[in-house]
Design a protein around this motif. Sequence first.
Motif, PDB file in Angstrom:
ATOM      1  N   GLY B  35       0.811  -1.209   0.000  1.00 34.81           N
ATOM      2  CA  GLY B  35       0.000   0.000   0.000  1.00 34.81           C
ATOM      3  C   GLY B  35       0.844   1.259   0.000  1.00 34.81           C
ATOM      4  O   GLY B  35       0.528   2.235  -0.684  1.00 34.81           O
ATOM      5  N   TYR B  36       1.926   1.228   0.753  1.00 33.27           N
ATOM      6  CA  TYR B  36       2.777   2.425   0.845  1.00 33.27           C
ATOM      7  C   TYR B  36       3.512   2.655  -0.480  1.00 33.27           C
ATOM      8  O   TYR B  36       3.701   3.784  -0.916  1.00 33.27           O
ATOM      9  N   ARG B  37       3.909   1.570  -1.115  1.00 31.14           N
ATOM     10  CA  ARG B  37       4.561   1.699  -2.419  1.00 31.14           C
ATOM     11  C   ARG B  37       3.560   2.259  -3.445  1.00 31.14           C
ATOM     12  O   ARG B  37       3.874   3.125  -4.244  1.00 31.14           O
ATOM     13  N   GLU B  38       2.334   1.735  -3.384  1.00 34.88           N
ATOM     14  CA  GLU B  38       1.269   2.208  -4.281  1.00 34.88           C
ATOM     15  C   GLU B  38       1.077   3.715  -4.103  1.00 34.88           C
ATOM     16  O   GLU B  38       0.984   4.455  -5.073  1.00 34.88           O
ATOM     17  N   ASP B  65      15.961   1.749  -3.213  1.00 38.69           N
ATOM     18  CA  ASP B  65      14.500   1.885  -3.044  1.00 38.69           C
ATOM     19  C   ASP B  65      13.836   2.610  -4.211  1.00 38.69           C
ATOM     20  O   ASP B  65      12.670   2.977  -4.121  1.00 38.69           O
ATOM     21  N   LEU B  66      14.570   2.825  -5.312  1.00 38.55           N
ATOM     22  CA  LEU B  66      13.976   3.538  -6.453  1.00 38.55           C
ATOM     23  C   LEU B  66      12.968   2.653  -7.175  1.00 38.55           C
ATOM     24  O   LEU B  66      13.273   1.533  -7.562  1.00 38.55           O
ATOM     25  N   VAL B  67      11.750   3.186  -7.317  1.00 41.87           N
ATOM     26  CA  VAL B  67      10.736   2.472  -8.096  1.00 41.87           C
ATOM     27  C   VAL B  67      10.646   3.093  -9.493  1.00 41.87           C
ATOM     28  O   VAL B  67      10.631   2.399 -10.499  1.00 41.87           O
ATOM     29  N   GLU B  68      10.601   4.419  -9.542  1.00 36.04           N
ATOM     30  CA  GLU B  68      10.503   5.098 -10.835  1.00 36.04           C
ATOM     31  C   GLU B  68      11.312   6.396 -10.780  1.00 36.04           C
ATOM     32  O   GLU B  68      11.116   7.209  -9.872  1.00 36.04           O
ATOM     33  N   LEU B  69      12.194   6.569 -11.758  1.00 40.79           N
ATOM     34  CA  LEU B  69      12.983   7.801 -11.824  1.00 40.79           C
ATOM     35  C   LEU B  69      12.131   8.895 -12.442  1.00 40.79           C
ATOM     36  O   LEU B  69      11.617   8.742 -13.545  1.00 40.79           O
ATOM     37  N   LYS B  70      11.959   9.981 -11.701  1.00 36.25           N
ATOM     38  CA  LYS B  70      11.123  11.073 -12.219  1.00 36.25           C
ATOM     39  C   LYS B  70      11.955  12.003 -13.091  1.00 36.25           C
ATOM     40  O   LYS B  70      11.608  12.282 -14.221  1.00 36.25           O
ATOM     41  N   TYR B  71      13.008  12.556 -12.551  1.00 36.50           N
ATOM     42  CA  TYR B  71      13.909  13.409 -13.333  1.00 36.50           C
ATOM     43  C   TYR B  71      15.250  13.514 -12.632  1.00 36.50           C
ATOM     44  O   TYR B  71      15.405  13.091 -11.479  1.00 36.50           O
ATOM     45  N   VAL B  72      16.204  14.104 -13.366  1.00 32.26           N
ATOM     46  CA  VAL B  72      17.550  14.287 -12.829  1.00 32.26           C
ATOM     47  C   VAL B  72      17.876  15.767 -12.960  1.00 32.26           C
ATOM     48  O   VAL B  72      17.568  16.381 -13.981  1.00 32.26           O
ATOM     49  N   PHE B  73      18.450  16.339 -11.939  1.00 30.71           N
ATOM     50  CA  PHE B  73      18.811  17.752 -12.055  1.00 30.71           C
ATOM     51  C   PHE B  73      20.152  18.037 -11.393  1.00 30.71           C
ATOM     52  O   PHE B  73      20.679  17.243 -10.612  1.00 30.71           O
ATOM     53  N   THR B 154       9.774   6.363  -4.372  1.00 28.06           N
ATOM     54  CA  THR B 154      10.446   5.348  -3.557  1.00 28.06           C
ATOM     55  C   THR B 154       9.484   4.231  -3.149  1.00 28.06           C
ATOM     56  O   THR B 154       8.271   4.424  -3.113  1.00 28.06           O
ATOM     57  N   ASN B 155      10.080   3.105  -2.857  1.00 25.55           N
ATOM     58  CA  ASN B 155       9.343   1.987  -2.275  1.00 25.55           C
ATOM     59  C   ASN B 155       8.647   2.400  -0.990  1.00 25.55           C
ATOM     60  O   ASN B 155       7.657   1.829  -0.588  1.00 25.55           O
ATOM     61  N   GLY B 156       9.234   3.388  -0.333  1.00 26.73           N
ATOM     62  CA  GLY B 156       8.682   3.871   0.927  1.00 26.73           C
ATOM     63  C   GLY B 156       9.388   3.258   2.111  1.00 26.73           C
ATOM     64  O   GLY B 156      10.141   3.920   2.803  1.00 26.73           O
ATOM     65  N   LEU B 157       9.190   1.966   2.313  1.00 24.42           N
ATOM     66  CA  LEU B 157       9.782   1.308   3.474  1.00 24.42           C
ATOM     67  C   LEU B 157      11.032   0.542   3.067  1.00 24.42           C
ATOM     68  O   LEU B 157      11.095  -0.016   1.978  1.00 24.42           O
ATOM     69  N   SER B 158      12.012   0.547   3.955  1.00 26.78           N
ATOM     70  CA  SER B 158      13.223  -0.234   3.708  1.00 26.78           C
ATOM     71  C   SER B 158      13.834  -0.561   5.063  1.00 26.78           C
ATOM     72  O   SER B 158      13.307  -0.144   6.105  1.00 26.78           O
ATOM     73  N   ALA B 159      14.946  -1.286   5.031  1.00 23.65           N
ATOM     74  CA  ALA B 159      15.595  -1.654   6.291  1.00 23.65           C
ATOM     75  C   ALA B 159      16.027  -0.405   7.063  1.00 23.65           C
ATOM     76  O   ALA B 159      16.097  -0.409   8.293  1.00 23.65           O
ATOM     77  N   ASP B 160      16.297   0.706   6.335  1.00 16.36           N
ATOM     78  CA  ASP B 160      16.752   1.940   6.992  1.00 16.36           C
ATOM     79  C   ASP B 160      15.610   2.893   7.323  1.00 16.36           C
ATOM     80  O   ASP B 160      15.786   3.827   8.078  1.00 16.36           O
ATOM     81  N   ASN B 161      14.482   2.694   6.680  1.00 11.79           N
ATOM     82  CA  ASN B 161      13.366   3.616   6.908  1.00 11.79           C
ATOM     83  C   ASN B 161      12.102   2.836   7.258  1.00 11.79           C
ATOM     84  O   ASN B 161      11.456   2.264   6.391  1.00 11.79           O
TER      85      ASN B 161
END
Lengths: 194, 227
Positions: B35-38, B65-73, B154-161
């Motif tokens: 749900g959090y990833r969604e 944790d990258l799901v989709e790259l939005k942009y780079v600046f 982001t995936n949202g949740l990870s081992a660090d977050n």
Amino acid sequence: MKKVELIDLCRDYVGQVDKGSTYHPVIVEHMLGRVINTILYEVFSRRVSELDLYTKTFTFDVDDGYVDISSQTQIVQFPGVGDGVRAVYPVENIDVMFYPITIENAARNASMEYMEVDNDIPYMVKNTRVEFISDMSDISQVKMDLVRPFEAYDDDEEFYVPAGQDMVMFGQVLELLMGKPPADLRNDNNPNRR
Amino acid sequence: MKGIIKANDLVNEALMLTRRPQSDYGLVFQHLVNGYRELNTHQAVGVKYEKKQMDGQRMVDYPEDLVELKYVFVPYHGQPQKLTRKPLVPTTSLMYGERRRNVEDGENEPISIQTRGNHALPHNVFGYYMQNDAERWIIFLTDSRSEVVLAYTTNGLSADNKYIPTAYKEVLLNYIIWRDAFFAKENMNYILEAKRTYTDSLRELEKPNVNYEDFVDAWVVNKTVGR
């Protein structure tokens, strides 16, 4: 009521109805155990979380990722994952939670994403052993809230008959005991003649 | 009561509210992760920024944790200067276990940073990039910058977050109830009601948070609202 009082009361009650018969306290204890098992199931099978009155806390050493319950007591089988093990928590002040899972889910859990996020520890109950799935190197002792069979109660321990079930319990014990043949007291080495 | 909540506390709350046994802890936790990833991916509740240094081959690996790259600046005078995607010839390969780029042609052709005068080229002076989702890396074509900022969902949740903003609590609880009912093959009415409750709470979350000053600023200074 204390366990020993409950057994005496049962023996007295059965002796009044089944005149002349005497039953050994251990026989009565085991029959009571069977009846109580049935009653607990009927009363609490849909409300397992209300079994708190019938739990007792024990402390166990964790040995190689598991705990041997039979070293101290026994547990009952009960509907729901975890059976007679109602709760597990660490003795040391460690921020971790234990939760029961089935063997089937234990195999799947290893590859689930949430296991990367979560430090909590799943456990499985296998016969007399409670096996922990995650790393238990920091935890040397755990406390457990267990539901025990009637036979595992101490003689002077309190046992609470579920509300409204007293007469049902005595009736069923009487029913079980009355079908039992009297003890063979003759010293004639013949089991068929009493 | 805090503005942020631990993921496993939210799972325990969901178990209590739905009167589920503790043995469903893993099941509900997995619903929460999904749900959090969604929420992060499709509802765009937030974009995560991470500064990255290119390696010797002008490449950057995706954050875990990258799901989709939005942009780079790249930052330029205090403003984000977005780089643009360019379909490069993918000649990157693994040789003897090491990542290599063909420096002669394709990805590493140098570009002019001449942007003024008669010979100015319509280049993005700060560089181009090509992303490779399968290999999870970004290849840069730039001579002027070596540090970039990735903006991604982001995936949202990870081992660090392990924390979730409390503002998302209601949405996530409703998501758990809806998806659980769906997978458990509950009756259709209940599933639809659970889904409606979820989408309603999602709509609440998406209320625009723009004030008068934002509008004035956008109008006068020609900035994009919310940037």
